[in-house]
Design an enzyme around this catalytic site. Structure first.
Site, PDB file in Angstrom:
ATOM      1  N   ALA A 210       3.623   9.200  -7.526  1.00  0.00           N
ATOM      2  CA  ALA A 210       2.556  10.139  -7.188  1.00  0.00           C
ATOM      3  C   ALA A 210       1.539   9.561  -6.220  1.00  0.00           C
ATOM      4  O   ALA A 210       0.726  10.285  -5.659  1.00  0.00           O
ATOM      5  CB  ALA A 210       1.844  10.584  -8.468  1.00  0.00           C
TER       6      ALA A 210
ATOM      7  N   ARG B 122      -2.068   3.313   3.034  1.00  0.00           N
ATOM      8  CA  ARG B 122      -1.900   2.259   4.039  1.00  0.00           C
ATOM      9  C   ARG B 122      -0.663   2.453   4.921  1.00  0.00           C
ATOM     10  O   ARG B 122      -0.404   1.675   5.822  1.00  0.00           O
ATOM     11  CB  ARG B 122      -1.852   0.883   3.353  1.00  0.00           C
ATOM     12  CG  ARG B 122      -3.242   0.389   2.986  1.00  0.00           C
ATOM     13  CD  ARG B 122      -3.179  -0.952   2.312  1.00  0.00           C
ATOM     14  NE  ARG B 122      -2.723  -0.855   0.935  1.00  0.00           N
ATOM     15  CZ  ARG B 122      -2.153  -1.847   0.270  1.00  0.00           C
ATOM     16  NH1 ARG B 122      -1.926  -3.010   0.856  1.00  0.00           N
ATOM     17  NH2 ARG B 122      -1.781  -1.692  -0.982  1.00  0.00           N
TER      18      ARG B 122
ATOM     19  N   LYS C 268       4.564   8.579   0.837  1.00  0.00           N
ATOM     20  CA  LYS C 268       5.129   7.228   0.955  1.00  0.00           C
ATOM     21  C   LYS C 268       6.588   7.135   0.531  1.00  0.00           C
ATOM     22  O   LYS C 268       7.411   6.534   1.228  1.00  0.00           O
ATOM     23  CB  LYS C 268       4.284   6.231   0.159  1.00  0.00           C
ATOM     24  CG  LYS C 268       4.833   4.812   0.252  1.00  0.00           C
ATOM     25  CD  LYS C 268       3.852   3.756  -0.172  1.00  0.00           C
ATOM     26  CE  LYS C 268       3.619   3.698  -1.648  1.00  0.00           C
ATOM     27  NZ  LYS C 268       2.755   2.573  -2.032  1.00  0.00           N
TER      28      LYS C 268
ATOM     29  N   THR D 126      -1.731   4.288 -13.404  1.00  0.00           N
ATOM     30  CA  THR D 126      -0.316   4.245 -13.810  1.00  0.00           C
ATOM     31  C   THR D 126      -0.116   4.750 -15.237  1.00  0.00           C
ATOM     32  O   THR D 126       0.895   5.388 -15.541  1.00  0.00           O
ATOM     33  CB  THR D 126       0.235   2.808 -13.691  1.00  0.00           C
ATOM     34  OG1 THR D 126      -0.665   1.908 -14.361  1.00  0.00           O
ATOM     35  CG2 THR D 126       0.349   2.370 -12.241  1.00  0.00           C
TER      36      THR D 126
ATOM     37  N   GLY E 250       8.625   4.389  -7.570  1.00  0.00           N
ATOM     38  CA  GLY E 250       9.290   5.043  -6.441  1.00  0.00           C
ATOM     39  C   GLY E 250       9.170   4.278  -5.142  1.00  0.00           C
ATOM     40  O   GLY E 250       9.915   4.536  -4.192  1.00  0.00           O
TER      41      GLY E 250
ATOM     42  N   GLY F  38      -1.212  -7.632 -11.234  1.00  0.00           N
ATOM     43  CA  GLY F  38      -1.691  -7.923 -12.575  1.00  0.00           C
ATOM     44  C   GLY F  38      -1.114  -9.261 -13.014  1.00  0.00           C
ATOM     45  O   GLY F  38       0.018  -9.604 -12.671  1.00  0.00           O
TER      46      GLY F  38
ATOM     47  N   ASN G 274       3.881  -0.829   0.756  1.00  0.00           N
ATOM     48  CA  ASN G 274       2.531  -0.284   0.888  1.00  0.00           C
ATOM     49  C   ASN G 274       2.135  -0.039   2.330  1.00  0.00           C
ATOM     50  O   ASN G 274       1.214   0.704   2.613  1.00  0.00           O
ATOM     51  CB  ASN G 274       1.507  -1.232   0.247  1.00  0.00           C
ATOM     52  CG  ASN G 274       1.713  -1.319  -1.246  1.00  0.00           C
ATOM     53  OD1 ASN G 274       1.650  -0.317  -1.942  1.00  0.00           O
ATOM     54  ND2 ASN G 274       2.023  -2.508  -1.730  1.00  0.00           N
TER      55      ASN G 274
HETATM   56  C1  UD1 Z   1       0.353  -1.938 -10.718  1.00  0.00           C
HETATM   57  C2  UD1 Z   1       0.076  -2.693 -12.009  1.00  0.00           C
HETATM   58  C3  UD1 Z   1      -0.003  -4.182 -11.709  1.00  0.00           C
HETATM   59  C4  UD1 Z   1       1.270  -4.653 -11.033  1.00  0.00           C
HETATM   60  C5  UD1 Z   1       1.557  -3.804  -9.805  1.00  0.00           C
HETATM   61  C6  UD1 Z   1       2.882  -4.156  -9.235  1.00  0.00           C
HETATM   62  C7  UD1 Z   1      -1.222  -1.196 -13.377  1.00  0.00           C
HETATM   63  C8  UD1 Z   1      -2.557  -0.843 -13.885  1.00  0.00           C
HETATM   64  N1  UD1 Z   1      -1.150  -2.219 -12.557  1.00  0.00           N
HETATM   65  O1  UD1 Z   1      -0.723  -2.199  -9.822  1.00  0.00           O
HETATM   66  O2  UD1 Z   1      -0.197  -4.902 -12.896  1.00  0.00           O
HETATM   67  O3  UD1 Z   1       1.158  -6.030 -10.690  1.00  0.00           O
HETATM   68  O4  UD1 Z   1       1.552  -2.410 -10.155  1.00  0.00           O
HETATM   69  O5  UD1 Z   1       3.014  -3.557  -7.983  1.00  0.00           O
HETATM   70  O6  UD1 Z   1      -0.243  -0.559 -13.760  1.00  0.00           O
HETATM   71  N2  UD1 Z   1       1.081   5.694  -9.320  1.00  0.00           N
HETATM   72  C9  UD1 Z   1       1.137   7.005  -9.728  1.00  0.00           C
HETATM   73  N3  UD1 Z   1       0.020   7.595 -10.203  1.00  0.00           N
HETATM   74  C10 UD1 Z   1      -1.157   6.928 -10.303  1.00  0.00           C
HETATM   75  C11 UD1 Z   1      -1.215   5.581  -9.889  1.00  0.00           C
HETATM   76  C12 UD1 Z   1      -0.063   4.985  -9.402  1.00  0.00           C
HETATM   77  O7  UD1 Z   1       2.185   7.652  -9.656  1.00  0.00           O
HETATM   78  O8  UD1 Z   1      -2.128   7.541 -10.750  1.00  0.00           O
HETATM   79  C13 UD1 Z   1       2.300   5.077  -8.801  1.00  0.00           C
HETATM   80  C14 UD1 Z   1       2.173   4.668  -7.364  1.00  0.00           C
HETATM   81  O9  UD1 Z   1       2.673   5.694  -6.515  1.00  0.00           O
HETATM   82  C15 UD1 Z   1       3.053   3.440  -7.280  1.00  0.00           C
HETATM   83  C16 UD1 Z   1       2.958   2.840  -8.667  1.00  0.00           C
HETATM   84  O10 UD1 Z   1       2.513   3.870  -9.502  1.00  0.00           O
HETATM   85  O11 UD1 Z   1       4.400   3.762  -7.047  1.00  0.00           O
HETATM   86  C17 UD1 Z   1       2.048   1.648  -8.726  1.00  0.00           C
HETATM   87  O12 UD1 Z   1       0.775   1.996  -8.300  1.00  0.00           O
HETATM   88  P1  UD1 Z   1      -0.102   1.004  -7.449  1.00  0.00           P
HETATM   89  O13 UD1 Z   1      -1.439   1.607  -7.275  1.00  0.00           O
HETATM   90  O14 UD1 Z   1       0.640   0.555  -6.276  1.00  0.00           O
HETATM   91  O15 UD1 Z   1      -0.132  -0.239  -8.444  1.00  0.00           O
HETATM   92  P2  UD1 Z   1      -1.397  -1.059  -8.894  1.00  0.00           P
HETATM   93  O16 UD1 Z   1      -2.264  -0.207  -9.715  1.00  0.00           O
HETATM   94  O17 UD1 Z   1      -1.957  -1.722  -7.733  1.00  0.00           O
END
Ligand code: UD1
Ligand code: CA
Length: 454
Positions: free
Chosen positions: A8, A13, A20, A77, A99, A135, A223
């Site tokens: 989602a 970026r 994406k 997430t 994804g 994380g 990203n």
């Molecule tokens: C997350 C993890 C982090 C890990 C990293 C690996 C959490 C809180 N953190 O980081 O520990 O090291 O992934 O890449 O889980 N997404 C949604 N809906 C949302 C938020 C995210 O679908 O509301 C999806 C994004 O599209 C993406 C994935 O979840 O595919 C990860 O989200 P992203 O924001 O990239 O990860 P981080 O929160 O930075």
């Protein structure tokens, strides 16, 4: 088993109008890569959490068996996984994938899944030289995982930890549902972190069992466009390696692009640099492919030589044939054995029987050409009147003189000869010479004009 693919996120970026997960690696969307890998697992129902550019994502993947769940606002997430809560049964094994992490291997997932049961949560971690942004995995004095701390919430000493969370995990449905309802957004990003379930699992007496991927590249996410191109190269090098392991010579494994698959690969094939394969192709034994060639959805039979700079699409090239350099085979070009197609020849929707030659500068469209036909340089089948397409039939052994136009519908008889420079509008009789040509004359009194002041 249920796999929840998080897709989602906006991907800001990427600086793109395209969501994406619809960006491509090897001609396939990122989401498709993840889908394809997880669909190889048995009894697996796939749920995709979509949000940004949702309709576009659904349309692009409409032919796949996906249970779509919308996450209207991206609140983290954990919030993303909450959207699938109603779909999770207590006795499901739930696998969480991303994804935008396209190169994760089936074997890595399978290894992860062997670590899940009612008393364990399986977590995929990775040791990184530079884990910035990830994380961190926090372990106790007995090396047991006790929680995950996000970069933005970590203390200075926690930031020194090199073991990072890939985000990929598997756990029983009953536990997951219970923990999902306890998540809060009480953290520096005010997001619902999925990673908070680790601490809850430990509190509930579960053990966190970690495993690692074979290579770091498997768990890298996309990203930005740099990361997209990096993973494209990794993927292509892997494909190249598979080809070489199958007995194929690549002049340079860094200069081949495979955007699709091979239904058949013969032995001792040699592929020069900058060759692109798209869709589903088949290559027979001893095929030689010259530099800078594009081959799409085609069958190249054994002992064929394709010289440099050819474009071949939806075509069949029969055994022992030679094509190029600079030839174009368009859809439904079907060459039988030992056919020669030379430079600047275009063939469309035509069959060419064994041993025929079209060596220079020709257009052959909507034609049926017999065996051992010789088509001279610059021959054109005039197949189109601006509205309709018509067929040209050239029977076995015919010889078409250079620079002839065959105005379809027209048939050239067996062993017929067409004089060079003819415009043929009526059927040509077998075994005879047919030509249309203005008589050659010489003007005696003619003088070439002369420039003045010279
Ligand atoms: C997350 C993890 C982090 C890990 C990293 C690996 C959490 C809180 N953190 O980081 O520990 O090291 O992934 O890449 O889980 N997404 C949604 N809906 C949302 C938020 C995210 O679908 O509301 C999806 C994004 O599209 C993406 C994935 O979840 O595919 C990860 O989200 P992203 O924001 O990239 O990860 P981080 O929160 O930075
Ligand atoms: Ca985030």
């Amino acid at each position: 088993m249920k796999t929840i693919i998080l897709a989602a996120g906006e991907g800001s970026r990427m600086y793109s109008k395209l969501p994406k997960v619809l960006h491509k690696i090897a001609g396939k969307t990122l989401l498709e890569h993840v889908y394809n890998t997880s669909s190889q697992l048995k009894n697996n129902h796939i749920i995709v959490i979509y949000g940004h550019g949702g309709q576009q994502v659904k349309t692009q993947l409409s032919t796949f068996k996906i249970n779509w769940m919308e996450q209207v606002q991206q609140l983290g997430t954990g919030h993303a996984v909450q959207q699938a809560k109603a779909e999770i049964n207590d006795d499901d094994t739930v696998l969480i994938l991303y994804g935008d992490v396209p190169l994760l291997k089936k074997s890595t997932i399978q290894k992860l899944l062997t670590n899940v049961n009612a008393k364990t949560l399986a977590l995929l971690t990775v040791v990184l030289e530079n884990p910035i942004g990830y994380g961190r995995i926090i372990r106790d004095s007995e090396f047991k995982v006790i929680k995950i701390v996000e970069q933005k919430d970590a203390t200075v000493s926690e930031l020194q930890i090199n073991e990072a969370n890939t985000g990929i995990l598997a756990v029983e449905g009953k536990h997951l549902k219970n923990w999902l309802s306890q998540l809060s957004n009480n953290n520096s990003q005010q997001e619902y972190y999925l990673t908070d379930i680790i601490e809850m699992a430990v509190a509930d007496g579960l053990q966190i069992k970690t495993s690692q991927p074979e290579t770091v590249d498997e768990v890298l996410g996309v990203n930005n466009r740099q990361q997209l191109s990096y993973l494209e190269r990794i993927y292509q090098l892997e494909q190249a390696s598979i080809l070489m392991n199958a007995g194929i010579t690549l002049r340079d494994p860094a200069r081949i692009d495979i955007r699709g698959e091979f239904s058949n690969l013969g032995q001792d094939i040699v592929i020069d640099i900058n060759v692109i394969f798209e869709g589903k192709n088949s290559l027979g034994d001893n095929v030689i492919i010259g530099a800078n060639t594009l081959i799409k959805d085609s069958v190249i039979e054994a002992d064929v030589e394709i010289l440099a700079n050819c474009i071949i699409e939806n075509a069949i090239v029969g055994k022992g044939s030679r094509v190029g350099p600079f030839a174009r085979l368009r859809p439904q070009a079907e060459l039988a054995d030992n056919v020669h197609i030379g430079n600047f020849v275009e063939i469309k929707k035509s069959t060419i029987a064994a041993g025929s030659k079209i060596n220079h500068l020709s257009y052959i469209g909507d034609s049926i050409i017999g065996s051992c036909v010789n088509i001279g340089a610059g021959t054109i089948t005039c197949n189109y009147d601006g509205v309709n397409k018509f067929q040209t039939i050239i029977k076995d052994g015919a010889f078409i003189g250079s620079n002839s136009q065959l105005v379809a519908p027209v048939t050239i008889g067996k062993n017929a000869t067409i004089g060079a420079g003819s415009a043929i509008t009526k059927n040509a009789v077998a075994n005879k010479l047919t030509l249309t040509r203005a008589k050659q004359i010489t003007l005696d009194g003619w003088q070439r004009p002369i420039k003045k002041n010279h």
